[in-house]
Design a protein around this motif. Structure first.
Motif, mmCIF file in Angstrom:
data_model
loop_
_atom_site.group_PDB
_atom_site.id
_atom_site.type_symbol
_atom_site.label_atom_id
_atom_site.label_comp_id
_atom_site.label_asym_id
_atom_site.label_seq_id
_atom_site.Cartn_x
_atom_site.Cartn_y
_atom_site.Cartn_z
ATOM 1 N N ALA A 144 0.887 -1.195 0.151
ATOM 2 C CA ALA A 144 -0.193 0.053 0.152
ATOM 3 C C ALA A 144 0.737 1.179 0.094
ATOM 4 O O ALA A 144 0.694 2.182 -0.664
ATOM 5 C CB ALA A 144 -0.817 -0.110 1.174
ATOM 6 N N ALA A 145 1.769 1.262 0.712
ATOM 7 C CA ALA A 145 2.975 2.379 0.781
ATOM 8 C C ALA A 145 3.396 2.440 -0.490
ATOM 9 O O ALA A 145 3.714 3.672 -0.903
ATOM 10 C CB ALA A 145 3.766 2.133 1.875
ATOM 11 N N MET A 146 3.721 1.683 -1.342
ATOM 12 C CA MET A 146 4.296 1.972 -2.607
ATOM 13 C C MET A 146 3.271 2.384 -3.669
ATOM 14 O O MET A 146 3.663 3.121 -4.325
ATOM 15 C CB MET A 146 5.137 0.374 -3.228
ATOM 16 N N LEU A 147 2.204 1.915 -3.368
ATOM 17 C CA LEU A 147 1.252 2.414 -4.311
ATOM 18 C C LEU A 147 0.888 4.015 -4.064
ATOM 19 O O LEU A 147 0.766 4.685 -4.809
ATOM 20 C CB LEU A 147 -0.334 1.933 -3.968
ATOM 21 N N GLN A 152 2.572 10.131 -5.529
ATOM 22 C CA GLN A 152 3.206 11.267 -5.211
ATOM 23 C C GLN A 152 4.255 11.552 -6.290
ATOM 24 O O GLN A 152 4.820 12.623 -6.346
ATOM 25 C CB GLN A 152 4.160 11.207 -4.019
ATOM 26 N N GLY A 153 4.223 10.627 -7.375
ATOM 27 C CA GLY A 153 5.077 11.199 -8.471
ATOM 28 C C GLY A 153 6.536 10.251 -8.383
ATOM 29 O O GLY A 153 7.214 10.376 -9.377
ATOM 30 N N LEU A 154 6.681 9.346 -7.517
ATOM 31 C CA LEU A 154 8.123 8.719 -7.432
ATOM 32 C C LEU A 154 7.986 7.664 -8.544
ATOM 33 O O LEU A 154 6.559 6.773 -8.775
ATOM 34 C CB LEU A 154 8.217 7.946 -6.040
ATOM 35 N N PRO A 155 9.167 7.146 -9.170
ATOM 36 C CA PRO A 155 8.997 6.090 -10.032
ATOM 37 C C PRO A 155 8.357 4.853 -9.517
ATOM 38 O O PRO A 155 8.755 4.306 -8.433
ATOM 39 C CB PRO A 155 10.624 5.792 -10.433
ATOM 40 N N PRO A 156 7.477 4.060 -10.371
ATOM 41 C CA PRO A 156 6.838 2.923 -9.674
ATOM 42 C C PRO A 156 7.733 1.630 -9.712
ATOM 43 O O PRO A 156 7.018 0.545 -9.493
ATOM 44 C CB PRO A 156 5.783 2.935 -10.497
ATOM 45 N N ARG A 157 8.942 1.727 -9.993
ATOM 46 C CA ARG A 157 9.763 0.411 -9.813
ATOM 47 C C ARG A 157 10.521 0.679 -8.744
ATOM 48 O O ARG A 157 11.490 1.658 -8.252
ATOM 49 C CB ARG A 157 10.602 0.610 -11.190
ATOM 50 N N ARG A 199 -10.383 -0.251 5.582
ATOM 51 C CA ARG A 199 -11.065 0.633 6.181
ATOM 52 C C ARG A 199 -10.747 1.977 5.717
ATOM 53 O O ARG A 199 -9.569 2.272 5.750
ATOM 54 C CB ARG A 199 -11.190 0.569 7.663
ATOM 55 N N GLY A 200 -11.733 2.759 5.169
ATOM 56 C CA GLY A 200 -11.325 4.133 4.663
ATOM 57 C C GLY A 200 -11.062 4.165 3.309
ATOM 58 O O GLY A 200 -11.584 3.083 2.544
ATOM 59 N N ALA A 201 -10.808 5.006 2.600
ATOM 60 C CA ALA A 201 -10.729 5.129 1.110
ATOM 61 C C ALA A 201 -9.610 4.135 0.699
ATOM 62 O O ALA A 201 -8.661 3.716 1.545
ATOM 63 C CB ALA A 201 -10.470 6.613 0.529
ATOM 64 N N PRO A 202 -9.780 3.523 -0.572
ATOM 65 C CA PRO A 202 -8.758 2.801 -1.124
ATOM 66 C C PRO A 202 -7.311 3.261 -1.427
ATOM 67 O O PRO A 202 -7.465 4.629 -1.584
ATOM 68 C CB PRO A 202 -9.465 2.175 -2.502
ATOM 69 N N PRO A 203 -6.326 2.922 -1.410
ATOM 70 C CA PRO A 203 -5.134 3.269 -1.711
ATOM 71 C C PRO A 203 -4.945 3.831 -3.159
ATOM 72 O O PRO A 203 -6.088 3.292 -3.985
ATOM 73 C CB PRO A 203 -4.077 2.200 -1.759
ATOM 74 N N PRO A 204 -4.149 4.429 -3.731
ATOM 75 C CA PRO A 204 -4.173 4.754 -4.989
ATOM 76 C C PRO A 204 -4.071 3.585 -6.019
ATOM 77 O O PRO A 204 -3.299 2.776 -5.672
ATOM 78 C CB PRO A 204 -3.088 5.759 -5.221
ATOM 79 N N ARG A 205 -4.730 3.798 -7.311
ATOM 80 C CA ARG A 205 -4.515 2.733 -8.194
ATOM 81 C C ARG A 205 -3.214 3.074 -8.972
ATOM 82 O O ARG A 205 -3.459 3.925 -10.006
ATOM 83 C CB ARG A 205 -5.797 2.287 -9.177
ATOM 84 N N ARG A 206 -2.185 2.390 -8.959
ATOM 85 C CA ARG A 206 -1.135 2.594 -9.737
ATOM 86 C C ARG A 206 -0.488 1.427 -10.014
ATOM 87 O O ARG A 206 -0.616 0.223 -9.386
ATOM 88 C CB ARG A 206 0.018 3.334 -8.879
ATOM 89 N N ASP A 207 0.076 1.100 -11.310
ATOM 90 C CA ASP A 207 1.032 0.044 -11.646
ATOM 91 C C ASP A 207 2.163 0.071 -11.213
ATOM 92 O O ASP A 207 3.113 1.216 -11.243
ATOM 93 C CB ASP A 207 0.927 -0.076 -13.228
ATOM 94 N N ILE A 208 2.726 -0.876 -10.109
ATOM 95 C CA ILE A 208 3.901 -0.640 -9.599
ATOM 96 C C ILE A 208 4.730 -2.294 -10.022
ATOM 97 O O ILE A 208 4.095 -3.218 -10.011
ATOM 98 C CB ILE A 208 3.815 -0.663 -7.989
ATOM 99 N N LYS A 209 6.036 -2.137 -9.801
ATOM 100 C CA LYS A 209 6.631 -3.319 -10.113
ATOM 101 C C LYS A 209 7.912 -3.358 -8.932
ATOM 102 O O LYS A 209 8.540 -2.246 -8.514
ATOM 103 C CB LYS A 209 7.609 -3.056 -11.387
ATOM 104 N N ILE A 210 8.165 -4.399 -8.322
ATOM 105 C CA ILE A 210 9.212 -4.544 -7.470
ATOM 106 C C ILE A 210 10.146 -5.172 -8.210
ATOM 107 O O ILE A 210 10.365 -6.325 -8.565
ATOM 108 C CB ILE A 210 8.480 -5.547 -6.109
#
Length: 365
Positions: A144-147, A152-157, A199-210
């Motif tokens: 969730a933190a990575m999403l 916030q604009g950080l690279p999703p890799r 509980r609460g709003a869902p986290p942002p929907r983003r495509d992330i890669k570990i």
């Protein structure tokens, strides 16, 4: 009512407390913490241990607890002893414990006293190191933190570094599938599937890669060794049966491909990893869960200094983030906090969650 849910005796607990009364406080706080996190059997065991410690009988184990030189709550002293007792139950070496672990009303203190005095040598070794509470469910918070970081604009890799990795179960999170309030992350079905009560709003929907994961521990655990795996199972609260299922799944995953885990203390590891080149277009993340309290103060200072120095050098193409899931003993919940560089140096409280990831209260909007 205060923010402890009415448990005013446990308000503003200082994890570093030592000296007179600290043992009693540590055990009573652990009992309350277990009760608040759906672990009444573990609470019973901790309460019974305290009754024996404050009783009249003594042996080497009891005296070592009574004369504990460190901060018993920060050192998780109650859970060290409880883990040893659970191991005796799991191995069948102390059948008299069975009624407690089945939830049957019995004289807990009498039974635990019998075990403490009958298995003194076996239990003493459990005081030598902190609990290895390696729980895969906590990695839902990391995902969730990575999403959020990607939003916030950080690279999703993400290049993930973890301290206090224990057996490296969370280092395999790129193999897991997450349903985070309806937002899906990771391969499906995955080696494990997590769907915490959101509980609460869902986290942002983003495509992330570990992109990669690497971790350290001062005493790393090899999941493919049955004896070491049993020790990890002993630290699982017996009420949480799904955690035993997850442990078996983690053993299978590690047998297929071991996590990248090295023996090192937190400060040495972080300093060495931050000194390595970082690929452009990746976000380097330091992450940890229920670890910080076990890191010696001088190492905490070194890790913080290393992160802030590396953060000062971070760029939009090569950002740095710090994701921490640690216990707040005043509210008996875990807090997910994130700092990132450049731009989020001050930090943000993203969520509060169950100790083992059963639910997440998302606060970030």
């Amino acid at each position: 009512m205060d923010d402890t849910g009415g448990k005013s005796d446990y308000h503003l607990i200082d994890m570093a407390t030592k000296g007179e009364g600290a043992i009693h406080t540590a055990f009573t706080n652990q009992v309350a913490y277990c009760d608040a996190n759906g672990a009444p059997i573990t609470a019973r065991i901790c309460s019974a241990i305290l009754a024996v410690v404050e009783g009249e009988r003594s042996n080497a184990l009891i005296e070592r607890i009574r004369s504990w030189q460190g901060a018993p709550l920060a050192d998780a002293l109650p859970l060290r002893v409880a883990g040893g007792i659970h191991a005796l139950h799991l191995s069948g070496d102390a059948p008299e414990l069975s009624p407690i672990y089945r939830g049957v009303p019995v004289d807990d203190a009498r039974i635990v006293e019998e075990v403490i005095f009958g298995h003194e040598a076996q239990l003493l070794s459990w005081l030598d190191g902190p609990p290895q509470t390696n729980e895969a469910g906590r990695s839902s918070n990391f995902a969730a933190a990575m999403l959020w970081l990607a939003d916030q604009g950080l690279p999703p890799r993400f290049e993930c570094l973890e301290i206090g990795s224990s057996a490296g179960i969370n280092l395999m999170m790129d193999r897991y599938h997450y349903d985070l309030g309806g937002v899906m992350v990771g391969p499906e079905p995955g080696a494990m599937h997590f769907a915490p009560d959101w509980r609460g709003a869902p986290p942002p929907r983003r495509d992330i890669k570990i992109q990669s994961t690497r971790g350290c521990d001062v005493a790393p655990v090899d999941l493919t060794d049955p004896a070491q795996a049993l020790r990890l199972k002993a630290y699982i609260w017996p009420e949480h049966t799904i955690r035993f299922e997850r442990m078996e799944a983690a053993i299978v995953a590690a047998s297929e491909r071991k996590p990248d885990l090295v023996r090192a203390n937190a400060a040495d590891f972080v300093e060495a990893e931050l000194a390595k080149p970082q690929e452009s277009g990746t976000t380097r993340v330091l992450m940890h869960s229920i670890v910080w309290q076990y890191v010696p103060e001088d190492q905490q200072e070194r890790v913080t200094a290393a992160m802030e120095a590396a953060g000062a050098r971070a760029t939009a193409e090569r950002p740095l983030a710090w994701v921490a899931l640690e216990a707040n003993r005043t509210v008996h919940r875990h807090e997910l906090r994130v700092r990132y560089w450049p731009g989020g140096e001050e930090g943000t409280l993203l969520a509060r969650s169950h100790a083992h990831g059963a639910d997440i209260d998302w606060l970030a909007g």
